[in-house]
Design a protein around this motif. Structure first.
Motif, PDB file in Angstrom:
ATOM      1  N   PHE A  75      -8.514   6.846   2.210  1.00  0.00           N
ATOM      2  CA  PHE A  75      -7.919   6.628   3.529  1.00  0.00           C
ATOM      3  C   PHE A  75      -7.364   5.209   3.646  1.00  0.00           C
ATOM      4  O   PHE A  75      -6.197   5.006   3.987  1.00  0.00           O
ATOM      5  CB  PHE A  75      -8.970   6.874   4.612  1.00  0.00           C
ATOM      6  N   ASN A  76      -8.209   4.227   3.347  1.00  0.00           N
ATOM      7  CA  ASN A  76      -7.775   2.836   3.468  1.00  0.00           C
ATOM      8  C   ASN A  76      -6.676   2.500   2.466  1.00  0.00           C
ATOM      9  O   ASN A  76      -5.740   1.756   2.770  1.00  0.00           O
ATOM     10  CB  ASN A  76      -8.976   1.900   3.256  1.00  0.00           C
ATOM     11  N   PHE A  77      -6.783   3.062   1.286  1.00  0.00           N
ATOM     12  CA  PHE A  77      -5.805   2.780   0.243  1.00  0.00           C
ATOM     13  C   PHE A  77      -4.440   3.362   0.582  1.00  0.00           C
ATOM     14  O   PHE A  77      -3.408   2.725   0.379  1.00  0.00           O
ATOM     15  CB  PHE A  77      -6.312   3.337  -1.086  1.00  0.00           C
ATOM     16  N   ILE A  78      -4.441   4.581   1.133  1.00  0.00           N
ATOM     17  CA  ILE A  78      -3.184   5.250   1.475  1.00  0.00           C
ATOM     18  C   ILE A  78      -2.457   4.527   2.608  1.00  0.00           C
ATOM     19  O   ILE A  78      -1.223   4.416   2.601  1.00  0.00           O
ATOM     20  CB  ILE A  78      -3.440   6.718   1.868  1.00  0.00           C
ATOM     21  N   LEU A  79      -3.185   4.016   3.575  1.00  0.00           N
ATOM     22  CA  LEU A  79      -2.543   3.323   4.692  1.00  0.00           C
ATOM     23  C   LEU A  79      -1.684   2.162   4.211  1.00  0.00           C
ATOM     24  O   LEU A  79      -0.665   1.830   4.808  1.00  0.00           O
ATOM     25  CB  LEU A  79      -3.596   2.800   5.674  1.00  0.00           C
ATOM     26  N   ASN A  80      -2.100   1.539   3.115  1.00  0.00           N
ATOM     27  CA  ASN A  80      -1.353   0.397   2.583  1.00  0.00           C
ATOM     28  C   ASN A  80      -0.633   0.710   1.277  1.00  0.00           C
ATOM     29  O   ASN A  80       0.228  -0.049   0.846  1.00  0.00           O
ATOM     30  CB  ASN A  80      -2.309  -0.778   2.361  1.00  0.00           C
ATOM     31  N   GLY A  81      -0.985   1.827   0.635  1.00  0.00           N
ATOM     32  CA  GLY A  81      -0.448   2.122  -0.689  1.00  0.00           C
ATOM     33  C   GLY A  81       0.837   2.928  -0.712  1.00  0.00           C
ATOM     34  O   GLY A  81       1.578   2.883  -1.686  1.00  0.00           O
ATOM     35  N   LEU A  82       1.107   3.685   0.360  1.00  0.00           N
ATOM     36  CA  LEU A  82       2.368   4.443   0.414  1.00  0.00           C
ATOM     37  C   LEU A  82       3.456   3.503   0.918  1.00  0.00           C
ATOM     38  O   LEU A  82       3.943   3.609   2.045  1.00  0.00           O
ATOM     39  CB  LEU A  82       2.225   5.670   1.326  1.00  0.00           C
ATOM     40  N   ASN A  83       3.850   2.573   0.062  1.00  0.00           N
ATOM     41  CA  ASN A  83       4.711   1.464   0.484  1.00  0.00           C
ATOM     42  C   ASN A  83       6.131   1.868   0.825  1.00  0.00           C
ATOM     43  O   ASN A  83       6.743   1.335   1.745  1.00  0.00           O
ATOM     44  CB  ASN A  83       4.756   0.402  -0.628  1.00  0.00           C
ATOM     45  N   TYR A  84       6.688   2.788   0.058  1.00  0.00           N
ATOM     46  CA  TYR A  84       8.116   3.057   0.165  1.00  0.00           C
ATOM     47  C   TYR A  84       8.387   4.521   0.538  1.00  0.00           C
ATOM     48  O   TYR A  84       7.646   5.429   0.162  1.00  0.00           O
ATOM     49  CB  TYR A  84       8.819   2.756  -1.167  1.00  0.00           C
ATOM     50  N   ASP A  85       9.485   4.726   1.237  1.00  0.00           N
ATOM     51  CA  ASP A  85      10.004   6.066   1.515  1.00  0.00           C
ATOM     52  C   ASP A  85       9.046   6.940   2.311  1.00  0.00           C
ATOM     53  O   ASP A  85       9.074   8.162   2.211  1.00  0.00           O
ATOM     54  CB  ASP A  85      10.397   6.775   0.206  1.00  0.00           C
ATOM     55  N   PHE A  86       8.170   6.337   3.108  1.00  0.00           N
ATOM     56  CA  PHE A  86       7.305   7.089   4.000  1.00  0.00           C
ATOM     57  C   PHE A  86       7.405   6.497   5.400  1.00  0.00           C
ATOM     58  O   PHE A  86       7.270   5.287   5.578  1.00  0.00           O
ATOM     59  CB  PHE A  86       5.837   7.027   3.546  1.00  0.00           C
ATOM     60  N   LEU A  87       7.625   7.360   6.388  1.00  0.00           N
ATOM     61  CA  LEU A  87       7.536   6.913   7.767  1.00  0.00           C
ATOM     62  C   LEU A  87       6.106   6.466   8.046  1.00  0.00           C
ATOM     63  O   LEU A  87       5.162   6.949   7.416  1.00  0.00           O
ATOM     64  CB  LEU A  87       7.911   8.049   8.714  1.00  0.00           C
ATOM     65  N   HIS A  88       5.937   5.571   9.012  1.00  0.00           N
ATOM     66  CA  HIS A  88       4.587   5.159   9.379  1.00  0.00           C
ATOM     67  C   HIS A  88       3.759   6.358   9.832  1.00  0.00           C
ATOM     68  O   HIS A  88       2.572   6.460   9.488  1.00  0.00           O
ATOM     69  CB  HIS A  88       4.644   4.111  10.488  1.00  0.00           C
ATOM     70  N   THR A  89       4.372   7.241  10.597  1.00  0.00           N
ATOM     71  CA  THR A  89       3.640   8.434  11.047  1.00  0.00           C
ATOM     72  C   THR A  89       3.188   9.265   9.854  1.00  0.00           C
ATOM     73  O   THR A  89       2.061   9.773   9.828  1.00  0.00           O
ATOM     74  CB  THR A  89       4.519   9.288  11.970  1.00  0.00           C
ATOM     75  N   SER A  90       4.034   9.381   8.844  1.00  0.00           N
ATOM     76  CA  SER A  90       3.712  10.210   7.679  1.00  0.00           C
ATOM     77  C   SER A  90       2.522   9.645   6.913  1.00  0.00           C
ATOM     78  O   SER A  90       1.609  10.378   6.527  1.00  0.00           O
ATOM     79  CB  SER A  90       4.926  10.320   6.746  1.00  0.00           C
TER      80      SER A  90
END
Length: 490
Positions: free
Chosen positions: A380-395
């Motif tokens: 959970f914590n990693f994904i919040l900061n790890g999906l750096n590119y090409d993802f909306l904040h909501t996504s």
């Protein structure tokens, strides 16, 4: 392309470096980012555009340190570009020659259109949008790149940078003349005779500083600037408050960091004028710019500077580095899609949630690489900061919460309260939680069973190729949405 590549961007105000490491053909991740406020153009606009000795020395010494970092990280390729200050300076060869001779580094001085193009390439590939205009405010100039239907159509550079306007107008108190100067320059955009998008992708330190302050002012729950989007009309008063402050303490109170105090008023003034003149409705903040554009043009030189269709850089990079079994990740993704589709008459979710469920299912196990225990919380914590590119904040928030509440009871209102403004309704998140939990339950022995799903009268029939005690016993622990019953068949 080299596995580890260093990109250095010498701007009028700041010198920045990124070091990027490839993990597969098109995927990469950041391993270092360094910034130095060398202000190489300081004093030049009052001296015929000529670079001054002290700023050049600052820039040279910073470059030397940058190259030391690059060497320590074993970068096999270094690309250094310079923008407005060096392309405008009559004496730029003095600096370029010294760097070449003493540091062995070739600096590419790029023109304004190329600089704008690099910003456009970065935004097009690393932000989730297909129609916008980039606005990259630098110390000496501002670049604009126009993107329509996922294609770059025009690029232009105008001489309206923060340091330039500070020295020519603000330090002399001629603010109205500064506004007239900006508006006169912006006429060149209208002379292009093209449709101007109402979405602006904001690039550069001034715009990012303004965005960070807006996020703080609005108590935004996610501490991620890349992809943060806001309505111009709703935030116009705040931007103007940055312009009109009288002292540094007021800037600090507004959330502006100290290293931006010297040019933030000019940056906000330029940005506000551009937004007004272009009739912009929405700003999407970019954490990437020229450096990433240079890198992508090198990486994607054989594919028209664009990633292949349906390629997601963040997803691929995380899987490259942290997945334990590519076959299992692929199975969970395919099975998630089947579960979503068969239950569609009940959950009635848009197909975008299918994509997010597939992503969450593929990424679920990466937390075990960090720490097996509390794997969902790790992920959970990693994904919040790890999906750096090409993802909306909501996504990214939906994916993170879907993973967090897998193999658990369905989330409650309290569970989603912190990120409520970025999440869909509670019922949607409960369906997402249930579907990923069911997906993980089906393949908990990692046998990748060929399963058939059938929905009849609100009963989900799951036909397994053979009896599984693990699946049967786990079903009793699975919290199921009220509309649904489950029947296991063999």
């Amino acid at each position: 392309m080299a596995k580890i590549t260093t990109i250095i961007d010498i701007g009028s105000n700041s010198m920045r470096m990124v070091v990027l490491q490839k993990s597969s053909r098109f995927a990469f991740h950041l391993i270092n980012e360094t910034k130095s406020r060398v202000k190489i153009s300081e004093g030049c606009y009052e001296n015929g555009g000529n670079l001054q000795e002290v700023p050049m020395n600052r820039a040279f010494n910073s470059l030397k340190s940058f190259l030391n970092i690059s060497k320590s990280l074993k970068a096999k390729k270094v690309i250094c570009v310079a923008t407005s200050a060096l392309r405008d300076a009559p004496n730029s060869k003095v600096f370029l020659t010294k760097v070449k001779k003493e540091l062995g580094l070739n600096i590419r001085v790029i023109d304004g259109e190329k600089e704008a193009y690099y910003g456009g390439v970065a935004a097009l590939n690393l932000l989730h949008n297909n129609e916008f205009i980039t606005v990259d405010i630098g110390g000496g100039s501002t670049e604009f790149c126009f993107v329509k239907d996922g294609q770059i159509t025009n690029s232009i550079s105008l001489n309206i940078g923060t340091v330039r306007l500070k020295e020519l107008f603000f330090d002399k108190g001629t603010i109205q003349e500064a506004k007239n100067y900006i508006k006169d320059n912006l006429k060149k955009i209208f002379e292009l005779n093209i449709d101007i998008p109402t979405n602006v992708v904001g690039i550069g330190g001034s715009i990012r500083s303004i965005t960070k302050a807006i996020m703080k002012h609005s108590s935004y729950p996610l501490d991620v600037i890349h992809g943060y989007t806001y309505d111009v009309a709703e935030n116009k008063d705040f931007i103007e408050s940055v312009i009109n402050v009288d002292d540094y303490n007021e800037l600090k109170r507004l959330g502006i960091k100290k290293d931006r105090f010297d040019t933030i008023k000019e940056g906000a003034f330029i940005f506000n004028t551009i937004l007004e003149e272009l009739n912009t409705k929405r700003v999407i903040t970019s954490g990437v710019g020229v450096r990433e554009g240079v890198y992508l043009c090198d990486l994607l030189r054989n594919s028209n500077h664009k990633f292949p269709a349906n390629f997601n850089i963040s997803l691929r990079s995380l899987l490259d580095r942290f997945e334990t079994d590519g076959g299992q990740s692929a199975y969970f993704g395919n099975n998630a899609s089947k579960i979503f589709e068969v239950l569609k008459p009940l959950h009635n979710l848009d197909d975008k949630f299918r994509t997010l469920l597939v992503v969450a299912s593929k990424l679920h196990s990466i937390g075990t690489t960090l720490n097996f225990y509390k794997v969902n919380d790790n992920t959970f914590n990693f994904i919040l900061n790890g999906l750096n590119y090409d993802f909306l904040h909501t996504s990214r928030v939906i994916v993170a919460h879907t993973i967090k509440f897998s193999k658990k009871s369905l989330p409650t209102k309290k569970d989603i309260q912190e990120y409520k403004q970025l999440l869909p309704c509670l019922e949607t998140m409960q369906w997402m939680s249930f579907m990923i939990s069911l997906n993980l339950m089906i393949n908990q022995d990692f046998s990748k069973p060929k399963v058939e799903y059938l929905l009849q009268n609100n009963v989900l029939q799951i036909k397994l190729p053979e009896y599984s005690f693990l699946v049967e016993s786990s079903l009793d622990k699975l919290e199921i949405p009220k509309k649904l019953d489950i029947e296991i068949l063999c």
